[in-house]
Motif scaffolding. Structure first.
Motif, short mmCIF file in Angstrom:
data_model
loop_
_atom_site.label_atom_id
_atom_site.label_comp_id
_atom_site.label_asym_id
_atom_site.label_seq_id
_atom_site.Cartn_x
_atom_site.Cartn_y
_atom_site.Cartn_z
N ILE A 1 0.84 -1.20 0.00
CA ILE A 1 0.00 0.00 0.00
C ILE A 1 0.88 1.25 0.00
N LEU A 2 0.29 2.33 -0.41
CA LEU A 2 0.94 3.64 -0.40
C LEU A 2 0.13 4.52 0.55
N ALA A 3 0.80 5.22 1.42
CA ALA A 3 0.12 6.12 2.37
C ALA A 3 0.57 7.54 2.09
N TYR A 4 -0.39 8.46 2.10
CA TYR A 4 -0.05 9.87 1.94
C TYR A 4 -1.06 10.72 2.71
N SER A 5 -0.60 11.90 3.10
CA SER A 5 -1.43 12.81 3.88
C SER A 5 -2.17 13.76 2.95
N ARG A 6 -3.42 14.02 3.31
CA ARG A 6 -4.20 15.03 2.58
C ARG A 6 -3.97 16.41 3.19
N GLY A 7 -3.24 16.47 4.31
CA GLY A 7 -2.92 17.75 4.94
C GLY A 7 -4.07 18.37 5.70
N ASP A 8 -5.19 17.68 5.80
CA ASP A 8 -6.36 18.23 6.48
C ASP A 8 -6.85 17.27 7.56
N GLY A 9 -5.91 16.55 8.18
CA GLY A 9 -6.28 15.58 9.20
C GLY A 9 -6.61 14.21 8.65
N ARG A 10 -6.40 14.01 7.35
CA ARG A 10 -6.69 12.72 6.73
C ARG A 10 -5.41 12.09 6.20
N ILE A 11 -5.32 10.79 6.38
CA ILE A 11 -4.26 10.00 5.78
C ILE A 11 -4.95 8.98 4.89
N VAL A 12 -4.48 8.88 3.66
CA VAL A 12 -5.09 7.98 2.68
C VAL A 12 -4.19 6.77 2.51
N LEU A 13 -4.79 5.58 2.52
CA LEU A 13 -4.09 4.34 2.22
C LEU A 13 -4.65 3.82 0.91
#
Length: 63
Positions: free
Chosen positions: A34-46
Motif C-alpha cells: 500500500i501507499l500512504a499519503y497525507s491530505r494535509g487536512d487531518g486525513r491519511i489515505v491508504l
C-alpha cells in the motif's frame, strides 16, 4: 454492508495497527503493498500501491 469505523490509537513510535476485518473489507489481504499519503487536512489515505501508481501515471497526482 454496514461499515463501522474502527477507533485506533497512534503508538509512541507512530505506528498504527489496522484491524484485519477493516483490511479485508477494503480488499487488502495480508502482504498487500500500500501507499500512504497525507491530505494535509487531518486525513491519511491508504491506497493499493498498484492503484496509486496507475493514478499517478494517468493524472500526474493523487486524489
Amino acid at each position: 454492508m454496514l461499515r463501522e469505523p474502527a477507533e485506533l490509537t497512534i503508538a509512541d513510535d507512530g505506528s498504527v495497527s489496522l484491524p484485519l476485518g477493516l483490511l479485508a473489507e477494503a480488499g487488502l489481504p495480508p502482504g498487500s503493498r500500500i501507499l500512504a499519503y497525507s491530505r494535509g487536512d487531518g486525513r491519511i489515505v491508504l491506497r493499493r500501491q498498484q492503484d496509486a501508481v496507475q493514478e499517478l501515471l494517468e493524472t500526474g497526482g493523487l486524489t
